[in-house]
Motif scaffolding. Structure first.
Motif, PDB file in Angstrom:
ATOM      1  N   ASN B 148     -61.375  48.383 -35.681  1.00 56.69           N
ATOM      2  CA  ASN B 148     -60.147  47.633 -35.431  1.00 56.69           C
ATOM      3  C   ASN B 148     -59.796  46.722 -36.602  1.00 56.69           C
ATOM      4  OD1 ASN B 148     -58.486  47.899 -33.263  1.00 56.69           O
ATOM      5  ND2 ASN B 148     -59.922  46.930 -31.846  1.00 56.69           N
ATOM      6  N   GLU B 149     -60.809  45.996 -37.087  1.00 57.87           N
ATOM      7  CA  GLU B 149     -60.581  45.064 -38.189  1.00 57.87           C
ATOM      8  C   GLU B 149     -60.196  45.816 -39.464  1.00 57.87           C
ATOM      9  OE1 GLU B 149     -60.288  41.868 -38.005  1.00 57.87           O
ATOM     10  OE2 GLU B 149     -60.764  41.997 -35.873  1.00 57.87           O
ATOM     11  N   VAL B 150     -60.817  46.968 -39.673  1.00 56.13           N
ATOM     12  CA  VAL B 150     -60.537  47.756 -40.872  1.00 56.13           C
ATOM     13  C   VAL B 150     -59.070  48.194 -40.880  1.00 56.13           C
ATOM     14  CG1 VAL B 150     -61.035  49.972 -41.992  1.00 56.13           C
ATOM     15  CG2 VAL B 150     -62.913  48.509 -41.263  1.00 56.13           C
ATOM     16  N   ILE B 151     -58.598  48.658 -39.727  1.00 57.33           N
ATOM     17  CA  ILE B 151     -57.196  49.080 -39.621  1.00 57.33           C
ATOM     18  C   ILE B 151     -56.268  47.875 -39.832  1.00 57.33           C
ATOM     19  CG2 ILE B 151     -55.464  50.057 -38.052  1.00 57.33           C
ATOM     20  CD1 ILE B 151     -57.457  52.168 -38.663  1.00 57.33           C
ATOM     21  N   ASN B 152     -56.649  46.745 -39.234  1.00 56.48           N
ATOM     22  CA  ASN B 152     -55.860  45.521 -39.423  1.00 56.48           C
ATOM     23  C   ASN B 152     -55.755  45.141 -40.890  1.00 56.48           C
ATOM     24  OD1 ASN B 152     -54.746  44.563 -37.098  1.00 56.48           O
ATOM     25  ND2 ASN B 152     -56.657  43.635 -36.380  1.00 56.48           N
ATOM     26  N   LEU B 153     -56.891  45.310 -41.589  1.00 54.77           N
ATOM     27  CA  LEU B 153     -56.945  44.886 -42.988  1.00 54.77           C
ATOM     28  C   LEU B 153     -55.949  45.660 -43.848  1.00 54.77           C
ATOM     29  CD1 LEU B 153     -58.179  43.313 -45.322  1.00 54.77           C
ATOM     30  CD2 LEU B 153     -60.046  44.973 -45.382  1.00 54.77           C
ATOM     31  N   ILE B 154     -55.801  46.952 -43.575  1.00 54.76           N
ATOM     32  CA  ILE B 154     -54.849  47.743 -44.358  1.00 54.76           C
ATOM     33  C   ILE B 154     -53.469  47.095 -44.305  1.00 54.76           C
ATOM     34  CG2 ILE B 154     -53.648  49.951 -44.535  1.00 54.76           C
ATOM     35  CD1 ILE B 154     -56.103  51.334 -43.577  1.00 54.76           C
ATOM     36  N   LYS B 155     -53.079  46.686 -43.108  1.00 50.05           N
ATOM     37  CA  LYS B 155     -51.749  46.101 -42.934  1.00 50.05           C
ATOM     38  C   LYS B 155     -51.706  44.648 -43.416  1.00 50.05           C
ATOM     39  CE  LYS B 155     -52.232  47.418 -38.798  1.00 50.05           C
ATOM     40  NZ  LYS B 155     -51.980  47.243 -37.372  1.00 50.05           N
ATOM     41  N   ASP B 156     -52.789  43.893 -43.130  1.00 47.91           N
ATOM     42  CA  ASP B 156     -52.846  42.497 -43.586  1.00 47.91           C
ATOM     43  C   ASP B 156     -52.760  42.389 -45.102  1.00 47.91           C
ATOM     44  OD1 ASP B 156     -52.924  41.335 -41.165  1.00 47.91           O
ATOM     45  OD2 ASP B 156     -55.002  40.633 -41.261  1.00 47.91           O
ATOM     46  N   SER B 157     -53.220  43.419 -45.803  1.00 49.58           N
ATOM     47  CA  SER B 157     -53.230  43.341 -47.270  1.00 49.58           C
ATOM     48  C   SER B 157     -51.818  43.128 -47.804  1.00 49.58           C
ATOM     49  CB  SER B 157     -53.851  44.608 -47.860  1.00 49.58           C
ATOM     50  OG  SER B 157     -52.989  45.706 -47.624  1.00 49.58           O
ATOM     51  N   SER B 158     -50.797  43.442 -46.999  1.00 48.26           N
ATOM     52  CA  SER B 158     -49.409  43.240 -47.453  1.00 48.26           C
ATOM     53  C   SER B 158     -49.085  41.761 -47.639  1.00 48.26           C
ATOM     54  CB  SER B 158     -48.440  43.868 -46.451  1.00 48.26           C
ATOM     55  OG  SER B 158     -48.559  43.218 -45.207  1.00 48.26           O
ATOM     56  N   LEU B 159     -49.932  40.859 -47.081  1.00 51.59           N
ATOM     57  CA  LEU B 159     -49.674  39.416 -47.236  1.00 51.59           C
ATOM     58  C   LEU B 159     -49.791  38.955 -48.687  1.00 51.59           C
ATOM     59  CD1 LEU B 159     -51.621  38.067 -44.128  1.00 51.59           C
ATOM     60  CD2 LEU B 159     -49.151  38.161 -44.422  1.00 51.59           C
ATOM     61  N   VAL B 160     -50.413  39.769 -49.543  1.00 48.18           N
ATOM     62  CA  VAL B 160     -50.599  39.333 -50.928  1.00 48.18           C
ATOM     63  C   VAL B 160     -49.275  39.170 -51.663  1.00 48.18           C
ATOM     64  CG1 VAL B 160     -52.923  40.327 -51.162  1.00 48.18           C
ATOM     65  CG2 VAL B 160     -50.918  41.688 -51.798  1.00 48.18           C
ATOM     66  N   TYR B 161     -48.175  39.690 -51.075  1.00 50.01           N
ATOM     67  CA  TYR B 161     -46.870  39.530 -51.729  1.00 50.01           C
ATOM     68  C   TYR B 161     -46.562  38.051 -51.964  1.00 50.01           C
ATOM     69  CZ  TYR B 161     -44.383  37.562 -47.759  1.00 50.01           C
ATOM     70  OH  TYR B 161     -43.961  36.711 -46.769  1.00 50.01           O
ATOM     71  N   VAL B 162     -47.104  37.178 -51.082  1.00 53.67           N
ATOM     72  CA  VAL B 162     -46.752  35.759 -51.135  1.00 53.67           C
ATOM     73  C   VAL B 162     -47.259  35.097 -52.417  1.00 53.67           C
ATOM     74  CG1 VAL B 162     -48.768  34.763 -49.975  1.00 53.67           C
ATOM     75  CG2 VAL B 162     -46.538  33.709 -49.677  1.00 53.67           C
ATOM     76  N   ILE B 163     -48.291  35.653 -53.044  1.00 56.07           N
ATOM     77  CA  ILE B 163     -48.724  35.090 -54.324  1.00 56.07           C
ATOM     78  C   ILE B 163     -48.321  36.019 -55.481  1.00 56.07           C
ATOM     79  CG2 ILE B 163     -50.548  33.626 -53.370  1.00 56.07           C
ATOM     80  CD1 ILE B 163     -52.603  35.707 -54.228  1.00 56.07           C
ATOM     81  N   GLY B 164     -47.349  36.878 -55.202  1.00 56.72           N
ATOM     82  CA  GLY B 164     -46.735  37.647 -56.288  1.00 56.72           C
ATOM     83  C   GLY B 164     -47.515  38.857 -56.757  1.00 56.72           C
ATOM     84  N   ILE B 165     -48.339  39.432 -55.865  1.00 57.62           N
ATOM     85  CA  ILE B 165     -49.055  40.648 -56.244  1.00 57.62           C
ATOM     86  C   ILE B 165     -48.225  41.859 -55.816  1.00 57.62           C
ATOM     87  CG2 ILE B 165     -51.103  42.060 -55.773  1.00 57.62           C
ATOM     88  CD1 ILE B 165     -52.710  39.503 -55.596  1.00 57.62           C
ATOM     89  N   GLY B 166     -48.123  42.841 -56.716  1.00 62.64           N
ATOM     90  CA  GLY B 166     -47.280  43.994 -56.456  1.00 62.64           C
ATOM     91  C   GLY B 166     -47.983  45.063 -55.632  1.00 62.64           C
ATOM     92  N   ASP B 167     -48.024  44.876 -54.327  1.00 64.41           N
ATOM     93  CA  ASP B 167     -48.669  45.881 -53.470  1.00 64.41           C
ATOM     94  C   ASP B 167     -47.620  46.855 -52.942  1.00 64.41           C
ATOM     95  OD1 ASP B 167     -47.368  44.205 -51.640  1.00 64.41           O
ATOM     96  OD2 ASP B 167     -48.741  44.841 -50.048  1.00 64.41           O
ATOM     97  N   LEU B 168     -48.027  47.687 -52.012  1.00 63.01           N
ATOM     98  CA  LEU B 168     -47.139  48.721 -51.480  1.00 63.01           C
ATOM     99  C   LEU B 168     -45.870  48.137 -50.853  1.00 63.01           C
ATOM    100  CD1 LEU B 168     -46.509  51.615 -50.587  1.00 63.01           C
ATOM    101  CD2 LEU B 168     -48.120  51.317 -48.686  1.00 63.01           C
ATOM    102  N   LEU B 169     -46.031  47.149 -49.987  1.00 67.09           N
ATOM    103  CA  LEU B 169     -44.862  46.596 -49.300  1.00 67.09           C
ATOM    104  C   LEU B 169     -43.886  45.951 -50.297  1.00 67.09           C
ATOM    105  CD1 LEU B 169     -43.465  46.062 -46.608  1.00 67.09           C
ATOM    106  CD2 LEU B 169     -44.654  43.882 -46.492  1.00 67.09           C
TER     107      LEU B 169
END
Lengths: 217, 214
Positions: B148-169
Motif C-alpha cells: 500500500n505504501e509503495v503504491i502511495n509513494l509513486i503518487k506522493d512523489s509528485s509533491l516534489v514539484y513544490v521545490i521545483g523538481i521536474g517530475d512526471l506531473l
C-alpha cells in the motif's frame, strides 16, 4: 537422575510452588498431574528455562544444572501443548534448524540425522511438507522429532493429549513408551490421570495452593 | 492528436525518469531505516522508545508537502542547505521510514511469542531467532501494508514539484499550460497507472510466493 530441589515460585505475590522437591530416575517416565491452576505449566516453564524460580535448583546426576544455559543446546527438550512448529519451514527444516545453528552440525549431517529421526517417527513421507499441511498427530510427532534432534537427556511434554483426537491418544502413549525403551527420561505434564496411569512409572500430584491452605485450616 | 502526443512524450518520459528516481531511492532508504526504527520502537529502553514515538508522530502528523518545504526552504535559515533532489530524498525517506517503522513494529508484534519461546528452548540465540524465525514470518505479515505504501509513494512523489523538481506531473503541467491542452495531463495519468500496475503486479507475485506456508 534429574532432581528439583526446594523450588519456590510465586506470581504477583501469590505462591504457586512452595519448597517443591521431585526426582526422576534416568530412563523413567514421570507424570505431573493436577487440576488447572495447580502450577503444572509454571513448573514446566521452570524446567525448560523459560522462567527462573524465585529460589531452588535443578540437578542432573547430582550436578547443578541451569536450564536457561543452552549454548551447546539444552539438555532438557520441550514438546509444547500447541507444538509451536515454525510455519515457514518445512518439516525437515523444523527438525534440522537447531542442530545446524546451535550444535554447529553441517547441513548434510543434520539432514541425514533428521531424515532418520522422521522416519523413526513415521513421518518419512512428510519431510518436505509444511506444518499447515499436517494433521494434529503428525504435527506433534514433528515437535517431538525437533526436540529429539537436539539429543536432550530429558524430554518434557506439556499436555500431550489435549490437542489430539481421542483416537490418537493410544498412539502417543505408545510413542512415549517406545522412547522410554530407548532410554529417554521423560516428564509428562497432563491433567489426564488415566493417560498418566497408562504411561508413568511415577506420578506426582500438584495441588492448587488455596486448596492446601484449606486442608491445613 | 497522436502526432501531438508523440511530440510531448520525450518530455513526459524524462519527467517519469525523475519520478522513478525519487521513488526508487526513497524505497531503498526508507525500508532499511524503517526496519531499524521499528526495532527501536520495540526496545525496552524508554528514552529511545519515547523519542522514536515522537518522531513517528511528527512525520505522520504533518503533511509531507510541509516537510518537503521545511527541508528545502526552512533548513537554509539555520545554515543547512541541500540541493533540490537531496532535499526531496531526505524528506521522503524520513517520512516514509516513519510509516514503515509502524508497519514493521505491528508485524513483529503479530508473530506469536510461542515462536520465540520454541526457538529459545532449542537454544537459538536472540539474533538467530530474529533472522531465522521472526523476520521471515514478519515479511509475510507486512507485505500487503508495505505494498500500500509503495503504491502511495509513486503518487506522493509528485509533491516534489513544490521545490521545483521536474517530475512526471510537472512535465505534464508545463506542456498543458503551454499548449492550452488537457491531453498531456491525460497522458500523465496513464503513465502513473502503468507504473502502479507494474508495482501491483510485482507485489502480487511476492504475496503469492509467500503463500507456500500458512
Amino acid at each position: 537422575m534429574f532432581q528439583l530441589e526446594n523450588i519456590n515460585q510465586s506470581f504477583k505475590g501469590r505462591p504457586i510452588l512452595t519448597d517443591l522437591n521431585l526426582s526422576v530416575e534416568s530412563g523413567s517416565i514421570l507424570a505431573i498431574v493436577g487440576p488447572s491452576g495447580a502450577g503444572k505449566s509454571t513448573l514446566l516453564r521452570l524446567m525448560s528455562g523459560l522462567d527462573h524460580p524465585d529460589s531452588g535448583r535443578f540437578l542432573i546426576n547430582g550436578i547443578p544444572y541451569e536450564p536457561s544455559h543452552r549454548k551447546q543446546g539444552a539438555r532438557i527438550g520441550v514438546v509444547f501443548q500447541d507444538f509451536r512448529l515454525f510455519p515457514h519451514l518445512s518439516v525437515l527444516k523444523n527438525v534440522t534448524l537447531a542442530p545446524i545453528m546451535v550444535k554447529k552440525q553441517t547441513a548434510k549431517a543434520a539432514k541425514i540425522a533428521g531424515v532418520a529421526l522422521l522416519q523413526q517417527l513415521g513421518l518419512s513421507g512428510q519431510t518436505a511438507a509444511y506444518p499447515f499441511q499436517l494433521s494434529g498427530g503428525q504435527r506433534q510427532r514433528v515437535a517431538i522429532a525437533r526436540a529429539l534432534a537436539m539429543q536432550p537427556e530429558i524430554l518434557c511434554y506439556d499436555e500431550p493429549t489435549s490437542a489430539l483426537d481421542p483416537s490418537l491418544v493410544a498412539n502417543v502413549a505408545q510413542l512415549i513408551l517406545d522412547l522410554k525403551n530407548q532410554g529417554m527420561t521423560q516428564i509428562v505434564v497432563t491433567h489426564d490421570i488415566q493417560f498418566a496411569n497408562q504411561i508413568a512409572d511415577q506420578i506426582f500430584e500438584l495441588q492448587p495452593k488455596e486448596v492446601q491452605k484449606n486442608d491445613e485450616a | 492528436m497522436i502526432h501531438y502526443s508523440l511530440s510531448i512524450l520525450p518530455a513526459l518520459l524524462s519527467g517519469a525518469r525523475m519520478t522513478l528516481a525519487v521513488f526508487g531511492l526513497t524505497i531503498i532508504g526508507a525500508i532499511p531505516l524503517g526496519l531499524l526504527l521499528s526495532l527501536g520502537l520495540l526496545a525496552k529502553f524508554k528514552p529511545l522508545h519515547d523519542g522514536l514515538n515522537l518522531y513517528v508522530w511528527l512525520m505522520r502528523g504533518t503533511p509531507l508537502l510541509l516537510q518537503l518545504i521545511f527541508v528545502f526552504y526552512g533548513l537554509p535559515v539555520v545554515g543547512v542547505v541541500f540541493n533540490r533532489f537531496d532535499a526531496a530524498l531526505i524528506a521522503f525517506i524520513l517520512n516514509y521510514a516513519a510509516y514503515f517503522a509502524e508497519i514493521f513494529r505491528g508485524g513483529f508484534q503479530a508473530v506469536d511469542n510461542g515462536q520465540v519461546e520454541a526457538a529459545e528452548v532449542l537454544g537459538l540465540t536472540a539474533p538467530q531467532t530474529i533472522t531465522k524465525i521472526i523476520v521471515p514470518q514478519t515479511i509475510k505479515i507486512v507485505l500487503p501494508s508495505v505494498g500500500n505504501e509503495v503504491i502511495n509513494l509513486i503518487k506522493d512523489s509528485s509533491l516534489v514539484y513544490v521545490i521545483g523538481i521536474g517530475d512526471l506531473l510537472r512535465a505534464g503541467n508545463v506542456a498543458s499550460a503551454r499548449d492550452v491542452n488537457l491531453l498531456p495531463l491525460l497522458l500523465v495519468g496513464i503513465i502513473y497507472l502503468l507504473l502502479t500496475a507494474m508495482c501491483t503486479w510485482i507485489l502480487r507475485r511476492l504475496e503469492r510466493y509467500y503463500r507456500y506456508y500458512r
